[in-house]
Design a protein around this motif. Structure first.
Motif, mmCIF file in Angstrom:
data_model
loop_
_atom_site.group_PDB
_atom_site.id
_atom_site.type_symbol
_atom_site.label_atom_id
_atom_site.label_comp_id
_atom_site.label_asym_id
_atom_site.label_seq_id
_atom_site.Cartn_x
_atom_site.Cartn_y
_atom_site.Cartn_z
ATOM 1 N N PHE A 161 0.827 -1.211 0.000
ATOM 2 C CA PHE A 161 0.000 0.000 0.000
ATOM 3 C C PHE A 161 0.864 1.264 0.000
ATOM 4 C CE2 PHE A 161 -3.524 -2.829 1.190
ATOM 5 C CZ PHE A 161 -4.529 -2.286 0.416
ATOM 6 N N ASP A 162 1.958 1.258 0.772
ATOM 7 C CA ASP A 162 2.844 2.429 0.779
ATOM 8 C C ASP A 162 3.441 2.650 -0.607
ATOM 9 O OD1 ASP A 162 2.433 3.093 3.409
ATOM 10 O OD2 ASP A 162 4.166 1.966 4.164
ATOM 11 N N ARG A 201 -0.096 4.767 -7.732
ATOM 12 C CA ARG A 201 -0.870 3.594 -8.160
ATOM 13 C C ARG A 201 -2.281 3.665 -7.591
ATOM 14 N NH1 ARG A 201 1.245 -0.058 -11.856
ATOM 15 N NH2 ARG A 201 3.346 0.699 -12.180
ATOM 16 N N LYS A 202 -3.230 3.004 -8.278
ATOM 17 C CA LYS A 202 -4.630 3.162 -7.867
ATOM 18 C C LYS A 202 -5.175 2.002 -7.040
ATOM 19 C CE LYS A 202 -5.940 6.422 -11.351
ATOM 20 N NZ LYS A 202 -4.557 6.661 -11.803
ATOM 21 N N GLU A 203 -4.658 0.797 -7.280
ATOM 22 C CA GLU A 203 -5.279 -0.377 -6.654
ATOM 23 C C GLU A 203 -4.216 -1.337 -6.115
ATOM 24 O OE1 GLU A 203 -8.704 -2.707 -8.601
ATOM 25 O OE2 GLU A 203 -6.986 -4.063 -8.843
ATOM 26 N N VAL A 204 -4.525 -1.953 -4.974
ATOM 27 C CA VAL A 204 -3.697 -3.064 -4.490
ATOM 28 C C VAL A 204 -4.591 -4.293 -4.379
ATOM 29 C CG1 VAL A 204 -2.312 -3.998 -2.602
ATOM 30 C CG2 VAL A 204 -2.083 -1.588 -3.216
ATOM 31 N N CYS A 205 -4.244 -5.327 -5.141
ATOM 32 C CA CYS A 205 -5.059 -6.549 -5.183
ATOM 33 C C CYS A 205 -4.324 -7.652 -4.416
ATOM 34 C CB CYS A 205 -5.245 -6.934 -6.644
ATOM 35 S SG CYS A 205 -6.052 -8.505 -6.891
ATOM 36 N N VAL A 206 -5.003 -8.285 -3.488
ATOM 37 C CA VAL A 206 -4.386 -9.361 -2.712
ATOM 38 C C VAL A 206 -4.698 -10.710 -3.378
ATOM 39 C CG1 VAL A 206 -6.339 -9.623 -1.108
ATOM 40 C CG2 VAL A 206 -4.060 -10.332 -0.391
ATOM 41 N N VAL A 207 -3.685 -11.577 -3.421
ATOM 42 C CA VAL A 207 -3.829 -12.854 -4.125
ATOM 43 C C VAL A 207 -3.606 -13.997 -3.138
ATOM 44 C CG1 VAL A 207 -3.008 -14.208 -6.076
ATOM 45 C CG2 VAL A 207 -2.826 -11.710 -6.140
ATOM 46 N N THR A 208 -4.606 -14.856 -2.991
ATOM 47 C CA THR A 208 -4.476 -15.993 -2.059
ATOM 48 C C THR A 208 -5.222 -17.207 -2.609
ATOM 49 O OG1 THR A 208 -6.511 -15.499 -0.873
ATOM 50 C CG2 THR A 208 -4.494 -14.452 -0.033
ATOM 51 N N LYS A 209 -5.244 -18.236 -1.787
ATOM 52 C CA LYS A 209 -6.109 -19.398 -2.048
ATOM 53 C C LYS A 209 -6.839 -19.636 -0.710
ATOM 54 C CE LYS A 209 -7.387 -22.707 -4.804
ATOM 55 N NZ LYS A 209 -8.181 -22.493 -6.003
ATOM 56 N N ALA A 210 -7.409 -18.542 -0.216
ATOM 57 C CA ALA A 210 -7.983 -18.568 1.142
ATOM 58 C C ALA A 210 -9.271 -19.393 1.222
ATOM 59 C CB ALA A 210 -8.249 -17.143 1.625
ATOM 60 N N ASN A 211 -9.835 -19.739 0.051
ATOM 61 C CA ASN A 211 -11.025 -20.613 0.081
ATOM 62 C C ASN A 211 -10.655 -22.038 0.486
ATOM 63 O OD1 ASN A 211 -9.580 -20.829 -2.333
ATOM 64 N ND2 ASN A 211 -11.347 -21.535 -3.488
ATOM 65 N N ILE A 212 -9.403 -22.426 0.241
ATOM 66 C CA ILE A 212 -8.963 -23.786 0.583
ATOM 67 C C ILE A 212 -8.093 -23.755 1.849
ATOM 68 C CG2 ILE A 212 -7.694 -25.825 -0.232
ATOM 69 C CD1 ILE A 212 -10.143 -25.250 -1.947
ATOM 70 N N CYS A 224 -4.984 -9.946 7.243
ATOM 71 C CA CYS A 224 -4.001 -8.875 7.461
ATOM 72 C C CYS A 224 -4.134 -7.814 6.382
ATOM 73 C CB CYS A 224 -2.580 -9.445 7.470
ATOM 74 S SG CYS A 224 -2.287 -10.493 8.889
ATOM 75 N N TYR A 225 -4.341 -8.256 5.137
ATOM 76 C CA TYR A 225 -4.535 -7.306 4.027
ATOM 77 C C TYR A 225 -5.725 -6.393 4.328
ATOM 78 C CZ TYR A 225 -6.379 -5.743 -0.506
ATOM 79 O OH TYR A 225 -6.904 -4.988 -1.532
ATOM 80 N N ARG A 226 -6.827 -7.023 4.749
ATOM 81 C CA ARG A 226 -8.035 -6.211 4.996
ATOM 82 C C ARG A 226 -7.806 -5.194 6.110
ATOM 83 N NH1 ARG A 226 -12.220 -11.308 4.714
ATOM 84 N NH2 ARG A 226 -12.344 -11.397 2.442
ATOM 85 N N LYS A 227 -7.077 -5.628 7.140
ATOM 86 C CA LYS A 227 -6.815 -4.726 8.269
ATOM 87 C C LYS A 227 -5.929 -3.541 7.820
ATOM 88 C CE LYS A 227 -4.532 -4.665 12.723
ATOM 89 N NZ LYS A 227 -3.481 -5.345 13.451
ATOM 90 N N VAL A 228 -4.839 -3.870 7.109
ATOM 91 C CA VAL A 228 -3.924 -2.814 6.656
ATOM 92 C C VAL A 228 -4.637 -1.876 5.679
ATOM 93 C CG1 VAL A 228 -1.816 -2.400 5.302
ATOM 94 C CG2 VAL A 228 -1.844 -4.196 7.032
ATOM 95 N N ALA A 229 -5.472 -2.456 4.815
ATOM 96 C CA ALA A 229 -6.166 -1.681 3.768
ATOM 97 C C ALA A 229 -7.006 -0.548 4.348
ATOM 98 C CB ALA A 229 -7.033 -2.608 2.935
ATOM 99 N N GLU A 230 -7.517 -0.743 5.568
ATOM 100 C CA GLU A 230 -8.369 0.289 6.186
ATOM 101 C C GLU A 230 -7.642 1.629 6.324
ATOM 102 O OE1 GLU A 230 -9.733 -1.206 9.933
ATOM 103 O OE2 GLU A 230 -10.856 -2.836 8.977
ATOM 104 N N ASN A 231 -6.292 1.574 6.419
ATOM 105 C CA ASN A 231 -5.524 2.813 6.582
ATOM 106 C C ASN A 231 -5.252 3.538 5.268
ATOM 107 O OD1 ASN A 231 -5.287 2.178 9.317
ATOM 108 N ND2 ASN A 231 -3.522 0.866 8.881
ATOM 109 N N TYR A 232 -5.722 2.972 4.154
ATOM 110 C CA TYR A 232 -5.428 3.572 2.850
ATOM 111 C C TYR A 232 -6.723 3.803 2.059
ATOM 112 C CZ TYR A 232 -0.696 2.099 4.037
ATOM 113 O OH TYR A 232 0.504 1.918 4.670
ATOM 114 N N PRO A 233 -7.561 4.730 2.511
ATOM 115 C CA PRO A 233 -8.840 4.950 1.838
ATOM 116 C C PRO A 233 -8.671 5.402 0.377
ATOM 117 C CG PRO A 233 -8.404 6.671 3.477
ATOM 118 C CD PRO A 233 -7.362 5.628 3.663
#
Ligand code: NAI
Length: 330
Positions: free
Chosen positions: A154-155, A162-173, A184-193
């Protein structure tokens, strides 16, 4: 004058670092290069491919530009690259992937920055074999490492327009490990409206990357997916000769191309210095020498636009001819 550690590597390393140093010099920027040899050529004299003096030099100067270094196979040496990342805690692997003029690829308008976590995940190397027919690898994901890499992404986005930060996981499995990375991504993202958010599964990402890569901006990934996806993205923009990279930590940063020491073309004056030069340009931005970074980048684009390039890109220029053409475009 800024002092920067220069590891000129082995194989094609010395040829391409010589070209890059001369190009930077010709741009008018004065850098005091603290040249450190490493790799195969120093093993004979000093017993190891990465002597302590190299680490000490980076610790002193904080910044290094590194040409590729051969990892001897089967001689019991650890990879110089892995050792550097571990010793200096270079937790973020940064790979900007952008189309270059006249470098033919399947897609136009690719401009992706891959941010890969560099210290844990399946690469922690914790494996065991409980019986002859079973092997296990442990995937380690910690909140500390996940939060700091997401914050880095994000920094970076914020500082580089840059306009977007996309997180990539396989969190469904992998609900616990990748789930924690996502949390962690969601938590950090809150600081970058100001920055757009997006979540994608790694399999879907791979399909989309080879269909519509122009839709992606900054990607942040755990180590293993990051390793694979960053090579995929390098392929999208023309492959090894043009793929730049950096390993960055809180205290130190090492800028290096993605490719290796290319022993097959060593000493033939035909290696492409572009990937190392792009890494150096990113380094100049990192040390806030933006004017010179842009000047050199413009000269590089102009050179490529005029059809001047090395054999790996379909041209017939030698490393030194390419270097001189670029210098005359500065
Ligand atoms: P490589 O990247 O050195 O070469 C693969 C192919 O790409 C070769 O045909 C080579 O000629 C070509 N190539 C690479 N860079 C080029 C350039 N700048 N211009 C024109 N052609 C280029 O990969 P390989 O052969 O698997 O590895 C050779 C050595 O490099 C190994 O010892 C490996 O461990 C080491 N290595 C070091 C890295 C580093 O220092 N960061 C990264 C990757 C490999």
């Amino acid at each position: 004058m800024r002092t920067v550690t220069l590891i000129n590597g082995d194989g094609i390393g010395p040829e391409i670092s010589d070209a890059v140093v001369k190009i930077i010099e010709a741009s008018g920027l004065k850098i005091d290069w603290d040249v450190q040899t490493a790799g195969e050529d120093v093993i004979e004299k000093e017993g190891v491919p990465l002597p302590e003096r190299v680490i000490n030099s980076i610790k002193k100067n904080k910044i290094a530009l590194k040409a590729p270094v051969t990892t001897p196979i089967g001689k019991g040496f650890r990879s110089v690259n892995v050792q550097l990342r571990k010793t200096l805690d270079l937790y973020a692997n940064l790979r900007p992937c952008k189309n270059l003029p006249n470098v033919k690829t399947r897609f136009d308008n690719v401009d992706i920055v891959v941010v890969r976590e560099n210290t844990e995940d399946l690469y922690a190397g914790i494996e065991r074999q409980p019986d002859e027919d079973t092997a296990e690898s442990i995937k380690i994901i910690t909140r500390k490492a996940s939060e700091r890499i997401c914050k880095f992404a994000f920094d970076y986005a914020l500082q580089n327009g840059r306009k977007e930060v996309c997180v990539v996981t396989k969190a469904n499995i992998m609900k616990l490990s990748d789930g924690m990375f996502l949390e962690c991504y969601r938590k950090v993202a809150e600081n970058y409206p100001q920055i757009k958010k997006r979540e994608i599964l790694v399999d879907n990402l791979c399909m989309q990357l080879v269909q519509k890569p122009e839709q992606f901006d900054v990607l942040v990934l755990p180590n293993l997916y990051g390793d694979i996806v960053s090579d995929l993205c390098a392929g999208l923009i023309g492959g090894l000769g043009v793929a730049q990279g950096a390993n960055i930590g809180l205290d130190y940063a090492v800028f290096e191309p993605v490719h290796g020491s290319a022993p097959d073309i060593k000493g033939q004056n035909k290696a492409n210095p572009t990937a190392l030069l792009l890494s150096a340009i990113e380094m100049l931005r990192y040390i806030k020498e933006n004017t010179y970074a842009e000047k050199i980048e413009r000269a590089l684009f102009k050179t490529l636009e005029s059809g001047i390039c090395t054999p790996d890109l379909g041209g017939n220029c030698s490393t030194t001819e390419f270097r001189d053409a670029l210098i005359s475009n500065l």
